[in-house]
Design a protein around this motif. Structure first.
Motif, short mmCIF file in Angstrom:
data_model
loop_
_atom_site.label_atom_id
_atom_site.label_comp_id
_atom_site.label_asym_id
_atom_site.label_seq_id
_atom_site.Cartn_x
_atom_site.Cartn_y
_atom_site.Cartn_z
N ALA A 156 19.69 33.78 3.21
CA ALA A 156 18.48 33.71 4.02
C ALA A 156 17.24 33.99 3.18
N LEU A 157 17.34 34.96 2.26
CA LEU A 157 16.20 35.26 1.40
C LEU A 157 15.89 34.07 0.48
N GLU A 158 16.90 33.43 -0.05
CA GLU A 158 16.68 32.27 -0.91
C GLU A 158 16.08 31.10 -0.13
N ARG A 159 16.57 30.87 1.08
CA ARG A 159 16.01 29.80 1.91
C ARG A 159 14.56 30.07 2.25
N ARG A 160 14.23 31.33 2.53
CA ARG A 160 12.84 31.68 2.85
C ARG A 160 11.93 31.47 1.64
N ARG A 161 12.38 31.86 0.46
CA ARG A 161 11.59 31.64 -0.75
C ARG A 161 11.39 30.16 -1.01
N GLN A 163 11.40 27.80 1.21
CA GLN A 163 10.50 27.29 2.23
C GLN A 163 9.05 27.65 1.90
N ARG A 164 8.80 28.85 1.43
CA ARG A 164 7.44 29.26 1.06
C ARG A 164 6.91 28.43 -0.12
#
Length: 169
Positions: A156-161, A163-164
């Motif tokens: 989830a943290l990698e996907r959020r990064r 996406q940003r």
């Protein structure tokens, strides 16, 4: 580094457990977070780490509770070791096998803990079946959810990064 992570996890579980101790169901705590952490560590790290984390957690819980020092430590030590052995000998990667391991570990812990108190004639337990079953279900559910969260969090943290970084372009 791994030892520090085990100590932090045990300390966090015990702090949360003592904070939530006022929420009891029928006179028994619905979830033993210390036991959940021990089984989780044993499944992910093996029998030796499970044994050591069980010893640490059990002795700390015994010291915090008003009971005999060592009974909880022995129970969690045995459970941590056996959960670690199960984790190394069987594939415990899906929620159902994990649920079964957490459930069985809680029942084994209760058998050892209650059995030692009864054998030493320190306390009498009239009918602990409902309380043990409820705690086993609670521990199993919390354990499976914890596994799922820990496995999903890095992704989830990698996907959020990612996406940003796409938004900034």
């Amino acid at each position: 580094m791994r030892a520090a992570g085990v100590v932090v996890a045990v300390a966090a579980a015990l702090a949360l457990q003592t904070t939530l101790a006022r929420f009891v169901i029928r006179g028994t705590v619905a979830v033993d977070l210390g036991l959940v952490v021990v089984v989780y560590i044993a499944l992910t790290s093996g029998p030796v780490t499970g044994l050591l984390s069980g010893t640490l957690t059990g002795l700390l819980q015994d010291a915090l509770a008003s009971g005999i020092l060592g009974i909880g430590g022995l129970a969690k030590t045995v459970v941590g070791f056996l959960a670690g052995v199960i984790g190394t000998q069987f594939i415990v990667a899906q929620p159902l096998p994990r649920f079964v391991v957490f459930f069985a570990a809680t029942v084994l812990h209760a058998v050892i803990f209650i059995g030692l108190y009864v054998v030493l004639d320190l306390r009498r337990y009239e009918s602990p079946y409902a309380g043990v079953t409820g705690q086993a279900l609670g521990n199993a559910i919390v354990g499976v959810v914890a596994f799922q969260l820990v496995e999903l969090l890095p992704g989830a943290l990698e996907r959020r990064r990612a996406q940003r970084s796409r938004i900034r372009r």
